[in-house]
Write a protein that holds these residues in place. Structure first.
Motif, PDB file in Angstrom:
ATOM      1  N   PHE A   1       0.828  -1.195   0.000  1.00 53.97           N
ATOM      2  CA  PHE A   1       0.000   0.000   0.000  1.00 53.97           C
ATOM      3  C   PHE A   1       0.870   1.256   0.000  1.00 53.97           C
ATOM      4  CE2 PHE A   1      -2.066   3.418   2.359  1.00 53.97           C
ATOM      5  CZ  PHE A   1      -3.263   3.547   1.675  1.00 53.97           C
ATOM      6  N   SER A   2       1.859   1.278   0.869  1.00 50.52           N
ATOM      7  CA  SER A   2       2.746   2.438   0.963  1.00 50.52           C
ATOM      8  C   SER A   2       3.520   2.638  -0.329  1.00 50.52           C
ATOM      9  CB  SER A   2       3.699   2.253   2.147  1.00 50.52           C
ATOM     10  OG  SER A   2       4.544   3.368   2.282  1.00 50.52           O
ATOM     11  N   ARG A   3       3.998   1.564  -0.925  1.00 51.62           N
ATOM     12  CA  ARG A   3       4.776   1.665  -2.166  1.00 51.62           C
ATOM     13  C   ARG A   3       3.936   2.255  -3.298  1.00 51.62           C
ATOM     14  NH1 ARG A   3       5.532  -0.691  -6.897  1.00 51.62           N
ATOM     15  NH2 ARG A   3       3.855  -2.201  -6.548  1.00 51.62           N
ATOM     16  N   LEU A   4       2.720   1.756  -3.471  1.00 47.02           N
ATOM     17  CA  LEU A   4       1.851   2.246  -4.543  1.00 47.02           C
ATOM     18  C   LEU A   4       1.446   3.703  -4.315  1.00 47.02           C
ATOM     19  CD1 LEU A   4      -0.454  -0.882  -4.981  1.00 47.02           C
ATOM     20  CD2 LEU A   4       1.162  -0.007  -6.673  1.00 47.02           C
ATOM     21  N   ALA A   5       1.146   4.048  -3.056  1.00 46.20           N
ATOM     22  CA  ALA A   5       0.720   5.412  -2.760  1.00 46.20           C
ATOM     23  C   ALA A   5       1.826   6.408  -3.050  1.00 46.20           C
ATOM     24  CB  ALA A   5       0.276   5.509  -1.300  1.00 46.20           C
ATOM     25  N   HIS A   6       3.054   6.097  -2.659  1.00 45.47           N
ATOM     26  CA  HIS A   6       4.158   7.015  -2.904  1.00 45.47           C
ATOM     27  C   HIS A   6       4.527   7.073  -4.386  1.00 45.47           C
ATOM     28  CE1 HIS A   6       4.707   6.773   1.506  1.00 45.47           C
ATOM     29  NE2 HIS A   6       5.176   7.993   1.346  1.00 45.47           N
ATOM     30  N   LYS A   7       4.390   5.965  -5.070  1.00 43.34           N
ATOM     31  CA  LYS A   7       4.636   5.986  -6.514  1.00 43.34           C
ATOM     32  C   LYS A   7       3.609   6.878  -7.213  1.00 43.34           C
ATOM     33  CE  LYS A   7       5.187   2.998 -10.575  1.00 43.34           C
ATOM     34  NZ  LYS A   7       5.165   1.600 -11.079  1.00 43.34           N
ATOM     35  N   ALA A   8       2.356   6.799  -6.787  1.00 42.26           N
ATOM     36  CA  ALA A   8       1.302   7.626  -7.382  1.00 42.26           C
ATOM     37  C   ALA A   8       1.563   9.104  -7.146  1.00 42.26           C
ATOM     38  CB  ALA A   8      -0.057   7.236  -6.797  1.00 42.26           C
ATOM     39  N   SER A   9       2.101   9.458  -5.966  1.00 43.70           N
ATOM     40  CA  SER A   9       2.332  10.867  -5.656  1.00 43.70           C
ATOM     41  C   SER A   9       3.381  11.482  -6.575  1.00 43.70           C
ATOM     42  CB  SER A   9       2.769  11.021  -4.201  1.00 43.70           C
ATOM     43  OG  SER A   9       4.102  10.566  -4.011  1.00 43.70           O
ATOM     44  N   GLY A  10       4.258  10.667  -7.144  1.00 45.49           N
ATOM     45  CA  GLY A  10       5.269  11.176  -8.050  1.00 45.49           C
ATOM     46  C   GLY A  10       4.918  11.003  -9.513  1.00 45.49           C
ATOM     47  N   THR A  11       3.678  10.603  -9.798  1.00 48.57           N
ATOM     48  CA  THR A  11       3.236  10.379 -11.176  1.00 48.57           C
ATOM     49  C   THR A  11       2.461  11.596 -11.667  1.00 48.57           C
ATOM     50  OG1 THR A  11       3.077   7.997 -10.808  1.00 48.57           O
ATOM     51  CG2 THR A  11       1.862   8.880 -12.673  1.00 48.57           C
ATOM     52  N   ALA A  12       2.898  12.158 -12.795  1.00 51.01           N
ATOM     53  CA  ALA A  12       2.262  13.379 -13.301  1.00 51.01           C
ATOM     54  C   ALA A  12       0.949  13.099 -14.020  1.00 51.01           C
ATOM     55  CB  ALA A  12       3.218  14.106 -14.249  1.00 51.01           C
ATOM     56  N   ASP A  13       0.851  11.982 -14.732  1.00 48.54           N
ATOM     57  CA  ASP A  13      -0.333  11.699 -15.528  1.00 48.54           C
ATOM     58  C   ASP A  13      -1.508  11.339 -14.613  1.00 48.54           C
ATOM     59  OD1 ASP A  13      -1.970   9.251 -17.014  1.00 48.54           O
ATOM     60  OD2 ASP A  13      -1.504  10.939 -18.311  1.00 48.54           O
ATOM     61  N   PRO A  14      -2.622  12.069 -14.684  1.00 50.82           N
ATOM     62  CA  PRO A  14      -3.732  11.822 -13.757  1.00 50.82           C
ATOM     63  C   PRO A  14      -4.354  10.447 -13.907  1.00 50.82           C
ATOM     64  CG  PRO A  14      -4.358  13.418 -15.440  1.00 50.82           C
ATOM     65  CD  PRO A  14      -2.886  13.217 -15.581  1.00 50.82           C
ATOM     66  N   ALA A  15      -4.432   9.915 -15.123  1.00 49.46           N
ATOM     67  CA  ALA A  15      -5.022   8.586 -15.310  1.00 49.46           C
ATOM     68  C   ALA A  15      -4.146   7.514 -14.657  1.00 49.46           C
ATOM     69  CB  ALA A  15      -5.204   8.293 -16.801  1.00 49.46           C
ATOM     70  N   GLN A  16      -2.824   7.636 -14.830  1.00 46.84           N
ATOM     71  CA  GLN A  16      -1.923   6.684 -14.181  1.00 46.84           C
ATOM     72  C   GLN A  16      -2.001   6.813 -12.667  1.00 46.84           C
ATOM     73  OE1 GLN A  16       2.066   7.063 -15.697  1.00 46.84           O
ATOM     74  NE2 GLN A  16       1.430   6.890 -17.832  1.00 46.84           N
ATOM     75  N   ARG A  17      -2.119   8.053 -12.197  1.00 49.04           N
ATOM     76  CA  ARG A  17      -2.208   8.273 -10.752  1.00 49.04           C
ATOM     77  C   ARG A  17      -3.458   7.606 -10.191  1.00 49.04           C
ATOM     78  NH1 ARG A  17      -1.288  14.067  -7.919  1.00 49.04           N
ATOM     79  NH2 ARG A  17       0.827  13.541  -8.544  1.00 49.04           N
ATOM     80  N   VAL A  18      -4.587   7.767 -10.858  1.00 49.61           N
ATOM     81  CA  VAL A  18      -5.821   7.130 -10.393  1.00 49.61           C
ATOM     82  C   VAL A  18      -5.663   5.611 -10.380  1.00 49.61           C
ATOM     83  CG1 VAL A  18      -8.239   6.695 -10.962  1.00 49.61           C
ATOM     84  CG2 VAL A  18      -7.350   9.025 -11.050  1.00 49.61           C
ATOM     85  N   GLY A  19      -5.047   5.060 -11.426  1.00 44.60           N
ATOM     86  CA  GLY A  19      -4.853   3.619 -11.486  1.00 44.60           C
ATOM     87  C   GLY A  19      -4.019   3.083 -10.335  1.00 44.60           C
ATOM     88  N   LEU A  20      -2.916   3.773 -10.037  1.00 42.71           N
ATOM     89  CA  LEU A  20      -2.059   3.343  -8.935  1.00 42.71           C
ATOM     90  C   LEU A  20      -2.778   3.450  -7.596  1.00 42.71           C
ATOM     91  CD1 LEU A  20       1.275   5.022 -10.075  1.00 42.71           C
ATOM     92  CD2 LEU A  20       0.895   2.556  -9.820  1.00 42.71           C
ATOM     93  N   LEU A  21      -3.509   4.526  -7.413  1.00 38.46           N
ATOM     94  CA  LEU A  21      -4.210   4.713  -6.141  1.00 38.46           C
ATOM     95  C   LEU A  21      -5.388   3.763  -6.004  1.00 38.46           C
ATOM     96  CD1 LEU A  21      -4.020   8.593  -5.857  1.00 38.46           C
ATOM     97  CD2 LEU A  21      -2.790   6.904  -4.484  1.00 38.46           C
ATOM     98  N   ASP A  22      -6.022   3.416  -7.113  1.00 35.21           N
ATOM     99  CA  ASP A  22      -7.076   2.392  -7.063  1.00 35.21           C
ATOM    100  C   ASP A  22      -6.509   1.071  -6.534  1.00 35.21           C
ATOM    101  OD1 ASP A  22      -9.141   3.972  -7.925  1.00 35.21           O
ATOM    102  OD2 ASP A  22      -9.044   3.334 -10.019  1.00 35.21           O
ATOM    103  N   ARG A  23      -5.337   0.713  -7.045  1.00 36.90           N
ATOM    104  CA  ARG A  23      -4.695  -0.534  -6.590  1.00 36.90           C
ATOM    105  C   ARG A  23      -4.325  -0.458  -5.118  1.00 36.90           C
ATOM    106  NH1 ARG A  23       0.202  -1.129 -10.507  1.00 36.90           N
ATOM    107  NH2 ARG A  23       0.758  -2.753  -8.981  1.00 36.90           N
ATOM    108  N   ALA A  24      -3.816   0.713  -4.705  1.00 34.10           N
ATOM    109  CA  ALA A  24      -3.426   0.860  -3.300  1.00 34.10           C
ATOM    110  C   ALA A  24      -4.644   0.797  -2.389  1.00 34.10           C
ATOM    111  CB  ALA A  24      -2.684   2.184  -3.114  1.00 34.10           C
ATOM    112  N   LEU A  25      -5.678   1.559  -2.716  1.00 33.71           N
ATOM    113  CA  LEU A  25      -6.847   1.648  -1.841  1.00 33.71           C
ATOM    114  C   LEU A  25      -7.652   0.356  -1.820  1.00 33.71           C
ATOM    115  CD1 LEU A  25      -7.817   5.294  -2.791  1.00 33.71           C
ATOM    116  CD2 LEU A  25      -6.981   4.520  -0.552  1.00 33.71           C
ATOM    117  N   ALA A  26      -7.505  -0.459  -2.871  1.00 36.99           N
ATOM    118  CA  ALA A  26      -8.192  -1.754  -2.883  1.00 36.99           C
ATOM    119  C   ALA A  26      -7.643  -2.686  -1.800  1.00 36.99           C
ATOM    120  CB  ALA A  26      -8.049  -2.408  -4.254  1.00 36.99           C
ATOM    121  N   LEU A  27      -6.427  -2.411  -1.335  1.00 35.63           N
ATOM    122  CA  LEU A  27      -5.834  -3.236  -0.273  1.00 35.63           C
ATOM    123  C   LEU A  27      -6.404  -2.903   1.094  1.00 35.63           C
ATOM    124  CD1 LEU A  27      -2.088  -2.968  -1.402  1.00 35.63           C
ATOM    125  CD2 LEU A  27      -3.601  -4.940  -1.699  1.00 35.63           C
ATOM    126  N   TRP A  28      -7.062  -1.760   1.197  1.00 36.74           N
ATOM    127  CA  TRP A  28      -7.555  -1.288   2.485  1.00 36.74           C
ATOM    128  C   TRP A  28      -8.864  -1.981   2.838  1.00 36.74           C
ATOM    129  CZ3 TRP A  28      -4.939   2.140   5.617  1.00 36.74           C
ATOM    130  CH2 TRP A  28      -5.618   2.564   6.765  1.00 36.74           C
TER     131      TRP A  28
END
Length: 448
Positions: free
Chosen positions: A101-128
């Motif tokens: 979860f932490s790895r995906l969230a921090h990777k998303a924070s450094g991603t400029a493309d909004p669609a990629q950011r949503v995808g990464l955060l979807d994967r992270a938040l699905a673990l919660w």
């Protein structure tokens, strides 16, 4: 082996759940070791966590017994608890949802493309699946084990909602943030994003009502007014500002008393003073990148950021009209201070820039007066006796306060070469200043 700690404790092998640790204390010990994979956890720390600093005389023996039982139950699955010094560790090589979860969230924070950011955060938040060790740890133990994880989840939800707005998904944002804001009514990032989504959905009255409720709660519960960003969203909705209704496009300015000022993203007056419409690093400078075009603009900005009251701003504008030559000199002083302040804030090792700002702050300190604000609190302000130098004094004193504040270490610089805006990031997640204001135009390739 896979371990799930976000929510009820679960262990899985080849997709099948495995029962481990017949006692709550055993699962707690295992969780502590998993949260620190590859690192030794001392027996004293395990005792302190399990008994909240009030251990019985038999605590050390109990921990030894729990470890023995865990070793026996983990052995069939190839998981070993090693002894090292006065402690225990589990080697890396196992999947732990908190780490992922932490790895995906921090990777998303450094991603400029909004669609990629949503995808990464979807994967992270699905673990919660719920709070950390929901069926094993109490609130005190949860905070001591991994307190920042809930903050990381909320920041991830904020980043995801902002990215969805850029993708013109305001309906999804409304549905997702409405219950979240109800649970966290004083979290201004969430409120501002929800207000923007409501406005885009044609629900302006609801957005304004949300602001009123939030402001009241901030005053009653925390004794503070809404921050600059939330106030700016409120002002734009009141004016029916069409720029709030345009996803995927940069927003560089706000109009105040017919002056164009930078959109507030920094979170502190000293940072906003450095921020421009279109950036410091672009050569040649983009049109409109110099916002300090006239002394009147500087005076209006000083009032807009709360560094001077309306009466003082009106007086400064009148003085500048009467004494244009002195106003021009003070405008250049302000620009020079801005250059040195930006250098000081972006390079902590630049001693000459720091010394220059310090000299301005020391000069400002000799002119400050202590005044009562409308909310009853006292505040240091630059005295009108300083004349046209007042805005420079006000900014210098604000800069000195920031440079002596622990938040100094949380200042970030937007990496977009055409932006370079400064902003506070106490979450450690926001690499870009804002998805709406970081200087990228629609159709641009993401910055690397």
């Amino acid at each position: 082996m896979e371990f799930r700690l976000l929510g009820p404790f679960e262990a899985c092998q080849d997709g099948q759940r495995v029962e481990l640790g017949s006692r709550r204390q055993e699962r707690c010990i295992l969780a502590v070791l998993l949260l620190d994979l590859g690192h030794l956890v001392t027996t004293d720390r395990l005792i302190d966590l399990l008994w909240h600093g009030r251990p019985p005389a038999s605590a050390r023996g109990a921990v030894h017994t729990y470890i023995g039982r865990l070793r026996a139950s983990l052995a069939p699955y190839g998981v070993q608890i090693r002894t090292g010094g006065d402690g225990y560790l589990i080697e890396r090589g196992h999947h732990v949802d908190v780490e992922e979860f932490s790895r995906l969230a921090h990777k998303a924070s450094g991603t400029a493309d909004p669609a990629q950011r949503v995808g990464l955060l979807d994967r992270a938040l699905a673990l919660w699946r719920g709070p950390l060790l929901a069926d094993t740890a109490d609130g005190e133990l949860r905070d001591r084990l991994y307190g920042p994880i809930e903050e990381l989840r909320l920041t991830s939800l904020e980043l995801r909602a902002e990215a969805q707005l850029v993708l013109d998904r305001h309906r999804e944002v409304i549905n997702e943030l409405t219950p979240l804001v109800a649970r966290h009514p004083t979290r201004e990032e969430l409120v501002g994003t929800l207000m923007t989504a409501l406005y885009r959905g044609g629900r302006q009255a609801e957005a304004l009502a949300l602001y009123r409720v939030t402001r009241q709660k901030l005053i009653e519960e925390l004794g503070v007014e809404p921050g600059m960003r939330l106030r700016e969203v409120h002002r734009r909705i009141l004016r029916d500002d069409h720029r709030l209704d345009r996803p995927n496009r940069p927003v560089y300015e706000v109009r105040v008393h017919e002056e164009s000022l930078p959109w507030s993203v920094g979170g502190h007056p000293a940072l906003e003073f450095c921020n421009t419409f279109a950036g410091w690093g672009h050569h040649p400078p983009l049109p409109g990148s110099e916002w300090l075009r006239a002394y009147r603009t500087l005076a209006v900005w000083t009032g807009h950021l709360g560094l001077a009251d309306d009466v003082t701003v009106s007086r400064l504008i009148e003085l500048a009209r009467r004494e244009p030559d002195i106003a021009a000199v003070e405008l250049e002083n302000a620009r020079a201070l801005r250059t040195r302040l930006y250098a000081c804030l972006t390079d902590p090792d630049d001693r000459s820039a720091f010394d220059a700002v310090a000299r301005h702050a020391e000069a400002a300190a000799r002119t400050l007066v202590f005044r009562r604000d409308a909310d009853g609190r006292g505040r240091w302000r630059a005295d009108l006796a300083a004349g046209l130098r007042l805005p420079v004094h006000a900014v210098a004193w604000s800069a000195a306060e920031l440079l002596s504040d622990p938040r100094r270490s949380t200042i970030r610089v937007c990496p977009d070469e055409r932006c370079g805006w400064l902003f506070l990031d106490e979450s450690g997640m926001r690499r870009w200043c804002s998805l709406a204001t970081c200087g990228r135009n629609e159709g641009d390739a993401p910055c690397r």
